[in-house]
Scaffold this motif. Structure first.
Motif, PDB file in Angstrom:
ATOM      1  N   ASN A   1      15.898  32.034  59.223  1.00 44.43           N
ATOM      2  CA  ASN A   1      16.860  32.980  58.693  1.00 44.43           C
ATOM      3  C   ASN A   1      16.635  33.733  58.866  1.00 44.43           C
ATOM      4  O   ASN A   1      18.176  35.598  59.022  1.00 44.43           O
ATOM      5  CB  ASN A   1      15.929  33.228  57.311  1.00 44.43           C
ATOM      6  N   ARG A   2      17.079  34.390  60.590  1.00 42.02           N
ATOM      7  CA  ARG A   2      17.127  35.922  61.311  1.00 42.02           C
ATOM      8  C   ARG A   2      18.931  36.181  61.453  1.00 42.02           C
ATOM      9  O   ARG A   2      19.109  36.675  60.871  1.00 42.02           O
ATOM     10  CB  ARG A   2      16.834  35.835  62.625  1.00 42.02           C
ATOM     11  N   HIS A   3      19.215  34.548  60.864  1.00 39.57           N
ATOM     12  CA  HIS A   3      21.011  34.939  61.397  1.00 39.57           C
ATOM     13  C   HIS A   3      21.832  34.626  60.455  1.00 39.57           C
ATOM     14  O   HIS A   3      22.932  35.084  60.087  1.00 39.57           O
ATOM     15  CB  HIS A   3      21.280  32.845  61.685  1.00 39.57           C
ATOM     16  N   LEU A   4      20.507  34.676  59.175  1.00 35.77           N
ATOM     17  CA  LEU A   4      21.078  35.538  57.921  1.00 35.77           C
ATOM     18  C   LEU A   4      22.128  37.027  57.652  1.00 35.77           C
ATOM     19  O   LEU A   4      22.436  37.410  57.124  1.00 35.77           O
ATOM     20  CB  LEU A   4      20.515  34.751  56.332  1.00 35.77           C
ATOM     21  N   LEU A   5      21.149  37.608  58.430  1.00 34.05           N
ATOM     22  CA  LEU A   5      21.150  38.935  58.349  1.00 34.05           C
ATOM     23  C   LEU A   5      22.084  38.964  58.515  1.00 34.05           C
ATOM     24  O   LEU A   5      22.457  40.345  58.108  1.00 34.05           O
ATOM     25  CB  LEU A   5      20.188  39.344  59.286  1.00 34.05           C
TER      26      LEU A   5
END
Lengths: 383, 383
Positions: free
Chosen positions: B374-378
């Motif tokens: 989910n890091r890309h969603l940050l």
């Protein structure tokens, strides 16, 4: 580890409290102990604010309201501290109902409850403002002799006293002064008109569950008058407006109580408990009455408790040797916890809701047999 | 009805309290629910004055004394009302330790505990005599800045605050003023020198059992000073001299607590709990530290709690959408009760004694996976 269906030895528990629970309740609690309804956790492990526990709490409240026909203008709370806690909570919440200190007064019955109540009450107002009413010999004074102060903040009484076995069969008339009742030992054993009361409280460990939770039912107009010094866990306004969740409630005890309410509903409700209570207590009192002095219960029949039945053997003073023999043989036969309260001695049979008619009849049979086998010892010179 | 060995679904309960219990404790309670050690009755049904229950109560006390190395000049009590009840009991019992009212004062840390404590304390004496000490940002002020009144009746603090996750790693020095500590959320997770304290109290529902029983440890010279108005169930002198049996104690909760004490002993005692607590909390904090800002915990490492670990996702203000996703996926995977306290939001991991090292490591693994996925969603414009 064994199977849940394991048989256990024959016992009937006549304890005055904590007391017998319905076996079906214990079996259900056992089954659900590690994994409550497929949640993967025990009720003991649930946050008190979780959806699962909220449902347990709210269902218990709803069932109690139904069983006692609690009117809508009453709050129902599940608190900690037992009856002794409420002995403090009641004056902290209600003493300020009338302006000034001078007209705060109470009216109390029956020795043991009176003594404990007074310990908590005296520091809160001058003893001269109390109207204690009790007699040395346990009995309920004639209503015509009650000198009730119409300016009292409230009137407190104990509906059933467990040590001497004295029970009110009617609700005292207080002419508008809020009536506070400790019903720990007879709640849900008879229908009551809740609307006659300002506050009803009951520790759970006799008729409605396990020790650690206290039912408190309060008429809404009595909320919001607590003294500044009232501990917040005892503050009716605070607890009622937080649905008993101001602090962490005794969650598992609330769950067990809920199971007991379900069981009572399944048995036919309070009307059924009331019928059973009459049948069970009659079974024991009949043996006493027909014993020609072998069993002695000095109490007037009009105030004899249906839930706590004390008696002596041989005379109203009792016969230590025969009472000891009775208790030993009873225990051996599986009839447990029949010893009278340490302050009065003798025998005491407690017949709360979880004791069945059949179980009371079994004890009555034991009593008849014991009498037949031991009557000759009453006049024996060795006694 | 099923067999006691039935498997249940995979869950790990990280609740802040009531909280996880050791499964072996629940299994033993389940096995003994209907018939305790061949007595024929449940612990719930036992008179609190019976020999069987006395043994349960006394063994629990003995084991707690052993686990915490409680000196002989301290009384151990098992009461009702939780930490919130003790917020009233403490001032009722200790405010009169110093003559006169003017020099009664306290010293308190950490917002939530402070707020609740104050509600019960303020009516008991003038606010001007309080020395509250806390900061808006949850932290422990430097001892050199503490302006402690040497004439205070006592100093109160909360050893571990569960909402913001602040824990004292050392015992405050009060230069002879009795020290009172709420240890509800870290008792038995680390060795403590009981002789440094006047009063220690702890609700059971986090580290030592189920809700409904409160451990209170009091130095003997502090007994006997209660205010007249102190409710008798809160009166340390009354309860200590009656071995916690002045009123009916929460018997079943005492029994469960006793099983937990046995379990802790079997695990190697407090030293073992202490080691586990370090390993478990490090596992989680390490993920946070190494997350390059994905997980954020603003607290100074020196005061970070080992039992309650709050963090946010994305920034110290949190990211509502990602935190919601985290909680949903965690719950689905069996990691329960990770939502932060309603007053602060975010995520909170509670690692009390019953949570194993293996279970903490599993959660750490879940956190790493969630971060990777989910890091890309940050930085996504849809956030």
């Amino acid at each position: 580890m064994g199977d849940l269906r394991d048989e256990k030895k024959f016992v009937i528990n006549f304890s005055a409290g904590p007391a017998k629970l319905p076996e079906t309740v214990l079996r259900q609690a056992q089954k659900e102990m590690v994994d409550y309804q497929d949640t993967g956790v025990s009720v003991m492990e649930m946050s008190h604010r979780s959806a699962d526990f909220s449902k347990i709490l709210n269902t218990a409240e709803q069932n109690l309201r139904e069983l006692l026909e609690v009117p809508d203008n009453y709050k129902v709370m599940f608190l900690q501290g037992g009856g002794t806690g409420q002995f403090s909570a009641v004056p902290f919440n209600l003493m300020k109902l009338k302006p000034g200190e001078s007209n705060a007064a109470v009216f109390v019955f029956v020795l043991r409850a009176l003594n404990l109540y007074m310990i908590n009450l005296f520091p809160l107002h001058a003893p001269s403002n109390l109207t204690p009413l009790c007699s040395d010999f346990p009995a309920i004074p004639e209503p015509s002799t009650w000198n009730l102060n119409p300016e009292a903040s409230y009137v407190y009484y104990c509906a059933n006293e467990t040590v001497h076995g004295v029970e009110f069969k009617t609700i005292p008339e207080t002419n508008g002064v809020p009536l506070v009742c400790d019903m720990s030992s007879n709640i849900l054993t008879r229908p009551i008109d809740v609307s006659k009361f300002g506050v009803i409280f009951a520790g759970a460990q006799k008729n409605i569950g396990c020790a650690g939770v206290t039912v408190v039912i309060v008429r809404e107009d009595l909320l919001g008058h607590a003294m500044d010094l009232c501990p917040s866990i005892f503050n009716y306004q605070v607890q009622a407006s937080n649905n008993s969740l101001y602090n962490t409630p005794p969650t598992y005890s609330v769950y067990i109580m809920g199971l007991v309410f379900n069981w009572i509903k399944g048995q036919g409700g309070v009307a059924s408990m009331d019928r059973n209570s009459s049948v069970k207590s009659s079974a024991i009192y009949t043996v006493v009455e027909e014993s020609e002095g072998f069993y002695c219960c000095p109490l007037d029949a009009a105030c004899r408790s249906r839930t706590n039945l004390p008696f002596r053997i041989g005379s109203v003073e009792g016969n230590d040797a025969l009472e000891k023999k009775f208790l030993e043989e009873a225990t051996k036969a599986g009839y447990l916890q029949l010893k009278g309260h340490r302050s009065v001695g003798g025998i005491r049979v407690s017949l709360y809701n979880a004791v069945s008619v059949e179980e009371a009849n079994l004890l009555a049979g034991f009593m008849r047999n014991f009498m037949a086998e031991n009557r000759h010892l009453l006049d024996s010179p060795t006694q």
